[in-house]
Design a protein around this motif. Structure first.
Motif, short mmCIF file in Angstrom:
data_model
loop_
_atom_site.label_atom_id
_atom_site.label_comp_id
_atom_site.label_asym_id
_atom_site.label_seq_id
_atom_site.Cartn_x
_atom_site.Cartn_y
_atom_site.Cartn_z
N LYS A 136 0.83 -1.21 0.00
CA LYS A 136 0.00 0.00 0.00
C LYS A 136 0.86 1.26 0.00
O LYS A 136 0.42 2.31 -0.51
N TYR A 142 -5.67 4.61 -8.10
CA TYR A 142 -6.26 3.69 -9.06
C TYR A 142 -7.01 4.47 -10.14
O TYR A 142 -7.54 5.55 -9.90
N ASP A 179 -7.99 7.55 -2.68
CA ASP A 179 -8.60 7.06 -1.44
C ASP A 179 -9.64 6.02 -1.79
O ASP A 179 -10.82 6.33 -1.95
N ASP A 181 -10.57 1.53 -1.53
CA ASP A 181 -10.29 0.12 -1.23
C ASP A 181 -10.59 -0.66 -2.50
O ASP A 181 -11.76 -0.75 -2.91
N SER A 183 -10.51 -3.83 -3.22
CA SER A 183 -10.67 -5.27 -3.06
C SER A 183 -11.99 -5.82 -3.61
O SER A 183 -12.07 -7.00 -3.95
N ASP A 184 -13.04 -4.97 -3.73
CA ASP A 184 -14.32 -5.50 -4.20
C ASP A 184 -15.11 -4.39 -4.89
O ASP A 184 -16.12 -3.91 -4.39
N SER A 202 -13.05 -8.46 -6.66
CA SER A 202 -12.91 -9.58 -5.73
C SER A 202 -12.79 -10.92 -6.46
O SER A 202 -12.41 -11.93 -5.85
N SER A 207 -4.42 -11.21 -6.06
CA SER A 207 -4.72 -9.87 -5.57
C SER A 207 -3.69 -8.86 -6.06
O SER A 207 -2.62 -9.22 -6.57
N GLU A 209 -1.85 -7.13 -4.13
CA GLU A 209 -0.64 -7.40 -3.34
C GLU A 209 0.20 -8.50 -3.99
O GLU A 209 1.42 -8.36 -4.12
#
Length: 262
Positions: A136, A142, A179, A181, A183-184, A202, A207, A209
């Motif tokens: 991170k 993004y 700002d 997330d 992930s989904d 998701s 991922s 990472e």
């Protein structure tokens, strides 16, 4: 923060996008011009210009775009492939990058051009051999991407350089969201208003990472470099005259029109 790169009166600058991006509210957006560049400490100047008075540019000019293939199982299956044991990586050159509103030029050597809606990761600092717990720290934000692909050339040639690296094959934009997330998130692609792709981040096999750890084992990433994280199922053809739009939840919409290459 939403960071856009734009030109006005022949000058190029970065700005923070202020206002609602809800449908119908785009005319109310303004840009607060940034003093400096977003890859270092910067301040907002307080000088504001309406977004509809500027030309949006690609949000970054990457040294390299590192792209990932077959990172959604349903997309791999629709092309008749298995999910690979290790991430498939390839490059798109900086000359392939265009911004929202710029035309995609249909390559003369292809008869089967496809859209591929993707979440793009923008790197914020020079990094290599990044440990998972520090991933991170190296991400600026993004944006939306379209990994435009000459599918017939990809299938015919062993290397993907021409199929995925031709001029205008990497639309990015409309801005960077810092700002978020990732992930989904919902990823959607429409062509002439008709939905073609609909998926969620998701559903990625690996991922963000995983991808950054894997990539930086081999190479140094520089500020402004971009990672394309793969596309969900539903890829399909583009024709001259089509308008293709990639929308990602929490970011916005990247729109481009396909033209005949002159």
């Amino acid at each position: 923060m939403r960071i856009a790169r734009f030109s006005i009166d022949g000058n190029v600058a970065f700005g923070a996008v202020e206002g609602s991006t809800a449908l119908g509210a785009e005319g109310e957006l303004v840009l607060d011009i940034i003093k400096g560049i977003p890859f270092a400490d910067f301040e907002l100047s307080g000088t504001k210009v309406p977004l509809n008075k500027v030309r949006l540019l690609p949000p970054v000019l990457p040294n390299k775009v590192v792209a990932i293939g077959r990172n959604y199982a349903e997309h791999a299956a629709e092309l008749g492939h298995e999910v690979p044991d290790a991430p498939i990586t390839f490059f798109k050159p900086s000359t392939s990058v265009i911004g929202s509103g710029d035309p995609i030029a249909y390559p003369s050597f292809s008869q089967d051009l496809h859209h591929e809606a993707e979440l793009a990761v923008v790197i914020g600092r020079m990094c290599r051999e990044v440990p998972r717990e520090r991933v991170k720290d190296v991400i600026l934000g993004y944006t939306c991407a379209n990994d435009v692909t000459a599918r017939d050339v990809q299938q015919r040639e062993k290397q993907w350089a021409r199929a995925k690296g031709f001029d205008s094959s990497c639309p990015l934009g409309p801005w960077i969201e810092t700002d978020l997330d990732p992930s989904d998130l919902t990823i959607q692609c429409t062509v002439n208003g008709e939905q073609r792709q609909l998926g969620r981040t998701s559903e990625m096999v690996r991922s963000i990472e995983d991808l950054i750890v894997h990539i930086t084992e081999a190479m140094t990433l520089l500020p402004g470099d971009v990672i394309l994280t793969g596309t969900p199922a539903g890829v399909g053809p583009l024709n001259v005259g089509d308008e293709v739009a990639v929308t990602i939840e929490g970011i916005g919409t990247l729109t481009n029109k396909v033209i005949k290459r002159g």
